[in-house]
Design an enzyme around this catalytic site. Structure first.
Site, PDB file in Angstrom:
ATOM      1  N   HIS A 140       5.697  -0.575  -2.875  1.00 29.35           N
ATOM      2  CA  HIS A 140       5.233   0.106  -4.089  1.00 29.35           C
ATOM      3  C   HIS A 140       5.249   1.623  -3.956  1.00 29.35           C
ATOM      4  CE1 HIS A 140       2.951  -3.813  -5.373  1.00 29.35           C
ATOM      5  NE2 HIS A 140       4.252  -3.895  -5.554  1.00 29.35           N
TER       6      HIS A 140
ATOM      7  N   ASN B 180       0.827  -1.208   0.000  1.00 31.12           N
ATOM      8  CA  ASN B 180       0.000   0.000   0.000  1.00 31.12           C
ATOM      9  C   ASN B 180       0.862   1.258   0.000  1.00 31.12           C
ATOM     10  OD1 ASN B 180      -2.042  -1.809   0.091  1.00 31.12           O
ATOM     11  ND2 ASN B 180      -2.563  -1.487   2.245  1.00 31.12           N
TER      12      ASN B 180
HETATM   13  C1  BJW Z   1      -9.940  -7.439   2.059  1.00 24.31           C
HETATM   14  C2  BJW Z   1     -10.959  -6.606   2.518  1.00 24.31           C
HETATM   15  C3  BJW Z   1     -11.008  -6.355   3.898  1.00 24.31           C
HETATM   16  C4  BJW Z   1     -11.131  -6.741   0.374  1.00 24.31           C
HETATM   17  N1  BJW Z   1     -10.101  -6.921   4.704  1.00 24.31           N
HETATM   18  N2  BJW Z   1      -9.063  -7.992   2.884  1.00 24.31           N
HETATM   19  C5  BJW Z   1       3.663  -8.283 -18.099  1.00 24.31           C
HETATM   20  C6  BJW Z   1       4.007  -6.949 -18.352  1.00 24.31           C
HETATM   21  C7  BJW Z   1       4.607  -6.150 -17.363  1.00 24.31           C
HETATM   22  C8  BJW Z   1       4.875  -6.686 -16.115  1.00 24.31           C
HETATM   23  C9  BJW Z   1       4.519  -8.000 -15.887  1.00 24.31           C
HETATM   24  C10 BJW Z   1       3.930  -8.789 -16.862  1.00 24.31           C
HETATM   25  N3  BJW Z   1       3.691 -10.017 -16.328  1.00 24.31           N
HETATM   26  C11 BJW Z   1       4.093 -10.019 -15.056  1.00 24.31           C
HETATM   27  C12 BJW Z   1       4.606  -8.806 -14.772  1.00 24.31           C
HETATM   28  C13 BJW Z   1       5.156  -8.374 -13.479  1.00 24.31           C
HETATM   29  C14 BJW Z   1       4.143  -7.497 -12.790  1.00 24.31           C
HETATM   30  C15 BJW Z   1       3.011  -8.380 -12.290  1.00 24.31           C
HETATM   31  O1  BJW Z   1       3.098  -9.041 -11.285  1.00 24.31           O
HETATM   32  N4  BJW Z   1       1.883  -8.410 -12.998  1.00 24.31           N
HETATM   33  C16 BJW Z   1       0.777  -9.304 -12.663  1.00 24.31           C
HETATM   34  C17 BJW Z   1      -0.485  -8.484 -12.469  1.00 24.31           C
HETATM   35  C18 BJW Z   1       0.680 -10.323 -13.749  1.00 24.31           C
HETATM   36  N5  BJW Z   1       4.869  -6.864 -11.706  1.00 24.31           N
HETATM   37  C19 BJW Z   1       5.549  -5.763 -11.910  1.00 24.31           C
HETATM   38  O2  BJW Z   1       5.561  -5.187 -12.977  1.00 24.31           O
HETATM   39  C20 BJW Z   1       6.366  -5.260 -10.739  1.00 24.31           C
HETATM   40  N6  BJW Z   1       7.692  -5.022 -11.162  1.00 24.31           N
HETATM   41  C21 BJW Z   1       8.483  -6.019 -11.547  1.00 24.31           C
HETATM   42  O3  BJW Z   1       8.142  -7.179 -11.467  1.00 24.31           O
HETATM   43  O4  BJW Z   1       9.704  -5.628 -12.032  1.00 24.31           O
HETATM   44  C22 BJW Z   1      10.476  -6.603 -12.778  1.00 24.31           C
HETATM   45  C23 BJW Z   1       9.770  -6.855 -14.127  1.00 24.31           C
HETATM   46  C24 BJW Z   1       9.620  -5.826 -14.999  1.00 24.31           C
HETATM   47  C25 BJW Z   1       8.990  -6.047 -16.243  1.00 24.31           C
HETATM   48  C26 BJW Z   1       8.481  -7.314 -16.571  1.00 24.31           C
HETATM   49  C27 BJW Z   1       8.621  -8.354 -15.658  1.00 24.31           C
HETATM   50  C28 BJW Z   1       9.280  -8.124 -14.424  1.00 24.31           C
HETATM   51  C29 BJW Z   1       5.799  -3.945 -10.235  1.00 24.31           C
HETATM   52  C30 BJW Z   1       4.410  -4.089  -9.696  1.00 24.31           C
HETATM   53  C31 BJW Z   1       3.892  -2.730  -9.281  1.00 24.31           C
HETATM   54  C32 BJW Z   1       2.425  -2.805  -8.902  1.00 24.31           C
HETATM   55  N7  BJW Z   1       1.918  -1.485  -8.849  1.00 24.31           N
HETATM   56  C33 BJW Z   1       0.561  -1.301  -8.363  1.00 24.31           C
HETATM   57  C34 BJW Z   1       0.234   0.208  -8.483  1.00 24.31           C
HETATM   58  C35 BJW Z   1       0.968   0.977  -7.383  1.00 24.31           C
HETATM   59  C36 BJW Z   1       0.679   2.426  -7.422  1.00 24.31           C
HETATM   60  C37 BJW Z   1      -0.790   2.727  -7.281  1.00 24.31           C
HETATM   61  O5  BJW Z   1      -1.395   2.487  -6.224  1.00 24.31           O
HETATM   62  O6  BJW Z   1      -1.365   3.224  -8.249  1.00 24.31           O
HETATM   63  O7  BJW Z   1       0.455  -1.741  -7.007  1.00 24.31           O
HETATM   64  S1  BJW Z   1      -0.648  -2.297  -9.208  1.00 24.31           S
HETATM   65  C38 BJW Z   1      -1.644  -2.616  -7.797  1.00 24.31           C
HETATM   66  O8  BJW Z   1      -1.655  -4.019  -7.457  1.00 24.31           O
HETATM   67  C39 BJW Z   1      -0.926  -1.896  -6.631  1.00 24.31           C
HETATM   68  C40 BJW Z   1      -1.079  -2.888  -5.518  1.00 24.31           C
HETATM   69  O9  BJW Z   1      -0.116  -2.646  -4.522  1.00 24.31           O
HETATM   70  C41 BJW Z   1      -0.914  -4.203  -6.235  1.00 24.31           C
HETATM   71  C42 BJW Z   1      -1.440  -5.381  -5.469  1.00 24.31           C
HETATM   72  O10 BJW Z   1      -2.819  -5.299  -5.259  1.00 24.31           O
HETATM   73  P1  BJW Z   1      -3.417  -5.847  -3.902  1.00 24.31           P
HETATM   74  O11 BJW Z   1      -2.927  -5.037  -2.779  1.00 24.31           O
HETATM   75  O12 BJW Z   1      -3.231  -7.316  -3.820  1.00 24.31           O
HETATM   76  O13 BJW Z   1      -4.955  -5.459  -4.090  1.00 24.31           O
HETATM   77  P2  BJW Z   1      -6.123  -6.282  -4.839  1.00 24.31           P
HETATM   78  O14 BJW Z   1      -7.178  -5.286  -5.167  1.00 24.31           O
HETATM   79  O15 BJW Z   1      -5.602  -7.089  -5.943  1.00 24.31           O
HETATM   80  O16 BJW Z   1      -6.659  -7.268  -3.730  1.00 24.31           O
HETATM   81  C43 BJW Z   1      -7.327  -6.793  -2.579  1.00 24.31           C
HETATM   82  C44 BJW Z   1      -7.604  -7.969  -1.669  1.00 24.31           C
HETATM   83  O17 BJW Z   1      -8.174  -7.473  -0.487  1.00 24.31           O
HETATM   84  C45 BJW Z   1      -8.584  -8.989  -2.253  1.00 24.31           C
HETATM   85  O18 BJW Z   1      -8.047 -10.304  -2.088  1.00 24.31           O
HETATM   86  C46 BJW Z   1      -9.832  -8.820  -1.403  1.00 24.31           C
HETATM   87  O19 BJW Z   1     -10.549 -10.018  -1.207  1.00 24.31           O
HETATM   88  C47 BJW Z   1      -9.233  -8.337  -0.104  1.00 24.31           C
HETATM   89  N8  BJW Z   1     -10.140  -7.546   0.744  1.00 24.31           N
HETATM   90  N9  BJW Z   1     -11.745  -6.229   1.474  1.00 24.31           N
HETATM   91  C48 BJW Z   1      -9.182  -7.753   4.191  1.00 24.31           C
HETATM   92  N10 BJW Z   1     -11.992  -5.560   4.446  1.00 24.31           N
END
Ligand code: BJW
Length: 257
Positions: A122, A105
């Site tokens: 992040h 976050n």
């Molecule tokens: C509750 C609840 C309650 C609800 N109580 N729980 C193809 C192209 C480019 C990159 C890639 C690619 N394939 C793979 C990649 C790598 C990519 C990746 O992983 N992509 C996947 C999606 C496939 N990763 C990256 O690019 C990372 N960098 C990297 O790997 O560098 C090396 C590399 C480069 C190039 C290619 C390959 C490797 C960087 C990732 C950066 C993510 N950035 C974001 C935005 C941040 C800024 C912003 O806020 O705008 O980060 S994206 C977004 O997702 C944000 C979050 O931190 C992140 C994770 O989301 P999170 O926190 O899990 O939220 P949700 O919504 O998914 O889930 C919420 C959960 O809460 C749910 O489970 C609910 O059930 C639960 N919930 N209510 C408790 N009350």
């Protein structure tokens, strides 16, 4: 079993822990009124896909669109507060010798609620830097957001590039020190508590697996199934703002008795 029936089990495991690492995601802040990524359906979220806005290419293509999306979200975060779940996480410091919070976050809510050791994977929406890194990688620009346009990405004060939020977009590398610490803390902990993340975004998504392989017990707090659920030893299917205070209350009773 419903989550209230599992609170004592979770407290028992945490009570015995020497080194607790938490991995938190957007669900942690949901009860503060900050939408998650993958189950959010309001305002700009409805109109644009986060994946299409949270990339360096998107900023290059249309910096003002991305800037206004982040200003909208900054306003949301600035007007919100940590919730009971964040406060309960901070309270864990009193019960376990070593606690580290690794968060995806960008809202500072863990720090604001008193957690001492917080690793931001992040970045942070309240900080800014030059898109071209003209003063060196991740050098922060001091920006009074109340004085800048919410619609137009401001010019960098040092070069011709624009100012961007200091967050990590898709395809960008995470801060080196943060990812190093996160994997160290995952490999070294005896219990990992995973709260409110879908476990879809790498490299953060690998942390529970690393902890598991190193012998840690994995506890998940999430109302819905996630990619972490299959490897979790204990799953409390409820909202963080209710489950975490219940766990802390149970820990408090143990400490008192
Ligand atoms: C509750 C609840 C309650 C609800 N109580 N729980 C193809 C192209 C480019 C990159 C890639 C690619 N394939 C793979 C990649 C790598 C990519 C990746 O992983 N992509 C996947 C999606 C496939 N990763 C990256 O690019 C990372 N960098 C990297 O790997 O560098 C090396 C590399 C480069 C190039 C290619 C390959 C490797 C960087 C990732 C950066 C993510 N950035 C974001 C935005 C941040 C800024 C912003 O806020 O705008 O980060 S994206 C977004 O997702 C944000 C979050 O931190 C992140 C994770 O989301 P999170 O926190 O899990 O939220 P949700 O919504 O998914 O889930 C919420 C959960 O809460 C749910 O489970 C609910 O059930 C639960 N919930 N209510 C408790 N009350």
């Amino acid at each position: 079993m419903s989550w209230p029936e599992l609170v004592e089990d979770a407290a028992q495991i945490i009570h015995q822990a020497q080194h607790l690492t938490l991995s938190t995601g957007a669900g942690m802040s949901k009860e503060s009124g900050v939408p998650t990524f993958r189950d959010a359906h309001e305002g700009l979220w409805e109109k644009y896909k986060p994946e299409e806005l949270a990339t360096p290419q998107a900023f290059q293509r249309n910096p003002d669109l991305v800037w206004s999306w982040y200003m909208f979200r900054l306003d949301l975060v600035s007007g919100a507060e940590p919730n009971a779940g964040h406060r309960a996480v901070a309270a864990l410091d009193a019960f376990v010798p070593k606690v580290t919070v690794i968060t995806q976050n960008i809202d500072s809510f863990h720090q604001l609620s008193g957690s001492v050791d917080v690793v931001e994977l992040h970045g942070n929406i309240r900080r800014f830097r030059c898109f071209d890194n003209c003063q060196g990688p991740r050098t922060i620009i001091d920006l009074a957001t109340s004085e800048v346009s919410k619609e137009i990405a401001p010019p960098c004060p040092h070069c011709d590039a624009r100012v961007r939020p200091d967050v990590v977009w898709y395809g960008e590398t995470l801060p080196e020190w943060a990812i190093k610490r996160a994997f160290e803390e995952a490999a070294a902990c005896d219990v990992m508590l995973v709260i409110g993340t879908s476990g879809l975004v790498n490299p953060a998504a690998r942390l529970p697996q690393v902890a598991k392989e190193a012998g840690a017990t994995i506890i998940e707090v999430n109302p819905s199934f996630s990619m972490v659920t299959p490897i979790a030893d204990l799953v409390l299917e409820g909202p963080a703002g209710e489950v975490m205070p219940a766990i802390v209350a149970a820990l408090g009773k143990r400490a008192a008795g």
